[in-house]
Design a protein around this motif. Sequence first.
Motif, PDB file in Angstrom:
ATOM      1  N   LEU A  83      -0.713  -8.890 -10.594  1.00  0.00           N
ATOM      2  CA  LEU A  83      -0.506  -7.796 -11.535  1.00  0.00           C
ATOM      3  C   LEU A  83      -1.497  -6.694 -11.198  1.00  0.00           C
ATOM      4  O   LEU A  83      -2.707  -6.926 -11.188  1.00  0.00           O
ATOM      5  N   ALA A  84      -0.999  -5.520 -10.902  1.00  0.00           N
ATOM      6  CA  ALA A  84      -1.847  -4.393 -10.533  1.00  0.00           C
ATOM      7  C   ALA A  84      -1.732  -3.313 -11.605  1.00  0.00           C
ATOM      8  O   ALA A  84      -0.681  -2.698 -11.776  1.00  0.00           O
ATOM      9  N   VAL A  85      -2.826  -3.121 -12.339  1.00  0.00           N
ATOM     10  CA  VAL A  85      -2.840  -2.160 -13.437  1.00  0.00           C
ATOM     11  C   VAL A  85      -3.123  -0.775 -12.873  1.00  0.00           C
ATOM     12  O   VAL A  85      -4.046  -0.585 -12.071  1.00  0.00           O
ATOM     13  N   SER A  86      -2.331   0.201 -13.278  1.00  0.00           N
ATOM     14  CA  SER A  86      -2.502   1.562 -12.764  1.00  0.00           C
ATOM     15  C   SER A  86      -2.428   2.566 -13.896  1.00  0.00           C
ATOM     16  O   SER A  86      -1.531   2.506 -14.729  1.00  0.00           O
ATOM     17  N   GLN A  87      -3.400   3.491 -13.871  1.00  0.00           N
ATOM     18  CA  GLN A  87      -3.349   4.638 -14.783  1.00  0.00           C
ATOM     19  C   GLN A  87      -3.689   5.925 -14.043  1.00  0.00           C
ATOM     20  O   GLN A  87      -4.139   6.891 -14.621  1.00  0.00           O
ATOM     21  N   GLY A  88      -3.462   5.899 -12.709  1.00  0.00           N
ATOM     22  CA  GLY A  88      -3.753   7.082 -11.911  1.00  0.00           C
ATOM     23  C   GLY A  88      -3.604   6.797 -10.430  1.00  0.00           C
ATOM     24  O   GLY A  88      -3.067   5.770 -10.005  1.00  0.00           O
ATOM     25  N   GLU A  89      -4.117   7.702  -9.623  1.00  0.00           N
ATOM     26  CA  GLU A  89      -3.960   7.673  -8.177  1.00  0.00           C
ATOM     27  C   GLU A  89      -4.480   6.383  -7.552  1.00  0.00           C
ATOM     28  O   GLU A  89      -3.850   5.793  -6.661  1.00  0.00           O
ATOM     29  N   PHE A  90      -5.639   5.912  -8.004  1.00  0.00           N
ATOM     30  CA  PHE A  90      -6.257   4.785  -7.312  1.00  0.00           C
ATOM     31  C   PHE A  90      -5.647   3.457  -7.729  1.00  0.00           C
ATOM     32  O   PHE A  90      -5.576   2.526  -6.922  1.00  0.00           O
ATOM     33  N   GLY A  91      -5.174   3.343  -8.950  1.00  0.00           N
ATOM     34  CA  GLY A  91      -4.409   2.159  -9.316  1.00  0.00           C
ATOM     35  C   GLY A  91      -3.154   2.033  -8.470  1.00  0.00           C
ATOM     36  O   GLY A  91      -2.772   0.931  -8.050  1.00  0.00           O
ATOM     37  N   GLU A  92      -2.512   3.156  -8.204  1.00  0.00           N
ATOM     38  CA  GLU A  92      -1.323   3.143  -7.353  1.00  0.00           C
ATOM     39  C   GLU A  92      -1.681   2.744  -5.916  1.00  0.00           C
ATOM     40  O   GLU A  92      -0.893   2.082  -5.228  1.00  0.00           O
ATOM     41  N   ARG A  93      -2.868   3.129  -5.472  1.00  0.00           N
ATOM     42  CA  ARG A  93      -3.295   2.745  -4.121  1.00  0.00           C
ATOM     43  C   ARG A  93      -3.429   1.237  -4.012  1.00  0.00           C
ATOM     44  O   ARG A  93      -3.013   0.635  -3.018  1.00  0.00           O
ATOM     45  N   TRP A  94      -3.998   0.608  -5.028  1.00  0.00           N
ATOM     46  CA  TRP A  94      -4.176  -0.842  -4.962  1.00  0.00           C
ATOM     47  C   TRP A  94      -2.830  -1.576  -5.005  1.00  0.00           C
ATOM     48  O   TRP A  94      -2.658  -2.610  -4.365  1.00  0.00           O
ATOM     49  N   GLN A  95      -1.869  -1.023  -5.743  1.00  0.00           N
ATOM     50  CA  GLN A  95      -0.530  -1.600  -5.724  1.00  0.00           C
ATOM     51  C   GLN A  95       0.055  -1.536  -4.313  1.00  0.00           C
ATOM     52  O   GLN A  95       0.616  -2.519  -3.811  1.00  0.00           O
ATOM     53  N   ALA A  96      -0.093  -0.380  -3.674  1.00  0.00           N
ATOM     54  CA  ALA A  96       0.445  -0.203  -2.326  1.00  0.00           C
ATOM     55  C   ALA A  96      -0.245  -1.135  -1.330  1.00  0.00           C
ATOM     56  O   ALA A  96       0.397  -1.681  -0.420  1.00  0.00           O
ATOM     57  N   MET A  97      -1.541  -1.329  -1.489  1.00  0.00           N
ATOM     58  CA  MET A  97      -2.275  -2.200  -0.571  1.00  0.00           C
ATOM     59  C   MET A  97      -1.790  -3.636  -0.673  1.00  0.00           C
ATOM     60  O   MET A  97      -1.544  -4.302   0.344  1.00  0.00           O
ATOM     61  N   ALA A  98      -1.656  -4.152  -1.886  1.00  0.00           N
ATOM     62  CA  ALA A  98      -1.211  -5.538  -2.048  1.00  0.00           C
ATOM     63  C   ALA A  98       0.201  -5.724  -1.500  1.00  0.00           C
ATOM     64  O   ALA A  98       0.515  -6.757  -0.887  1.00  0.00           O
ATOM     65  N   ARG A  99       1.062  -4.726  -1.691  1.00  0.00           N
ATOM     66  CA  ARG A  99       2.417  -4.809  -1.130  1.00  0.00           C
ATOM     67  C   ARG A  99       2.362  -4.844   0.399  1.00  0.00           C
ATOM     68  O   ARG A  99       3.156  -5.544   1.045  1.00  0.00           O
ATOM     69  N   ALA A 100       1.449  -4.068   0.970  1.00  0.00           N
ATOM     70  CA  ALA A 100       1.339  -4.014   2.432  1.00  0.00           C
ATOM     71  C   ALA A 100       1.018  -5.380   3.025  1.00  0.00           C
ATOM     72  O   ALA A 100       1.372  -5.668   4.178  1.00  0.00           O
ATOM     73  N   PHE A 101       0.379  -6.239   2.255  1.00  0.00           N
ATOM     74  CA  PHE A 101       0.036  -7.574   2.720  1.00  0.00           C
ATOM     75  C   PHE A 101       1.068  -8.621   2.297  1.00  0.00           C
ATOM     76  O   PHE A 101       0.821  -9.824   2.410  1.00  0.00           O
ATOM     77  N   GLY A 102       2.203  -8.166   1.820  1.00  0.00           N
ATOM     78  CA  GLY A 102       3.275  -9.089   1.512  1.00  0.00           C
ATOM     79  C   GLY A 102       3.152  -9.779   0.179  1.00  0.00           C
ATOM     80  O   GLY A 102       3.821 -10.793  -0.060  1.00  0.00           O
TER      81      GLY A 102
END
Length: 385
Positions: A83-102
């Motif tokens: 679960l990746a909590v996002s309330q701005g640019e950097f939360g979205e970055r962490w979501q993208a990073m975890a997806r990049a690793f499958g």
Amino acid sequence: MADRPQKLLTPGPTSVPPSVLRALSKPVLHHRSPDFAAVFELAQERLREVFRTENEVLVFTSSGTGAFESAVVNLLSPGDRVLAVSQGEFGERWQAMARAFGCDVVPLTYPWGEAPRPAGLREALAESGAATAFIVHSETSTGVVCDLEPLLAVCREEGVLSVVDAVSSLGAVPLETDAWGADVVVTGSQKALMTPPGLAFAAVSDRAWERTVEATLPRFYWDWARQRRAQAKRSTPFTPPTSTVVALVEALGLVLEGGLDAAFARHRALGRACRAGIKSIGLELYSPEDDSAAVLTGALTPEGIDAVELRLALRDRHGITIAGGHGDLVSRLFRIGHIGHVTIDDIAEALGAIEVELREAGADVEPGRAAPAAFEAFGSVAAAG
């Protein structure tokens, strides 16, 4: 671009104190020497004090994003639900990073400018079945610092491993790694820790270490176990920026000298001063109008005035660098950082320069109002505290 020296009033990198610059200029130490081993050991001791943890604090040569990637690859396996909590640019970055690793990323997304809430986190964890949660403590794209302690309590109660992005919050606002039960906390050297960019840190709990045994994502440079073995010998597995570690020791000494609580109070006072100055000239705040906005102040330019042009004018004519907005707000939002080596005089100077440039751009701004308002707000906080 002007070549004049710049005063950094950004959420990072931040200005570095003179004594830290002097430490940085000392002769370079060899990374396998006894001299560096002693410096590195002292750095680890001071890092644990700032993190307020008894746990291992791993030291990497990277940006804060590198430390966060280290958390992903050491804690997760392909297909793991997070679960990746996002309330701005950097939360979205962490979501993208975890997806990049499958990883199977379940986003818990709040509108930019809002803060995540414990009830929403609890519901999302229950629905998703995720065993790991990523939380951004200080979202510098908006200026929102979330109320982290109750969010971590939810993670503990649900048996979920918590990973906290404290890149811009550690050393600026309260964060009790052990007392609040955070499993992993990551940060970088170039924010409130007043050190040049190049170092990143991850404080890792016993629960998180247990997870690393079963995680199967590939890692080499980011391997926590390799890093831990080297640090036990007062060293690192790969060549670190030895001069930056020397500077870090000096900077952490300054942070701890007056006590962390005093550092937190100073950042709160600077936030109040900046907000008071912004409001005195009739600008709309974008960041919260309370003490949670101790890291930076976000404001919107008047209609028809380009925030990008404002920032360029501040840089080229006044030697002051502030930050811009992200996404749809790039032409209206500007952000003034007040963490690290920043004084009330720096804030007043920046606000005065903003007044000058807004008037030059055609805004109906009365000069000479912002700095007095800032000094008054800062003084009232100091007198009360």
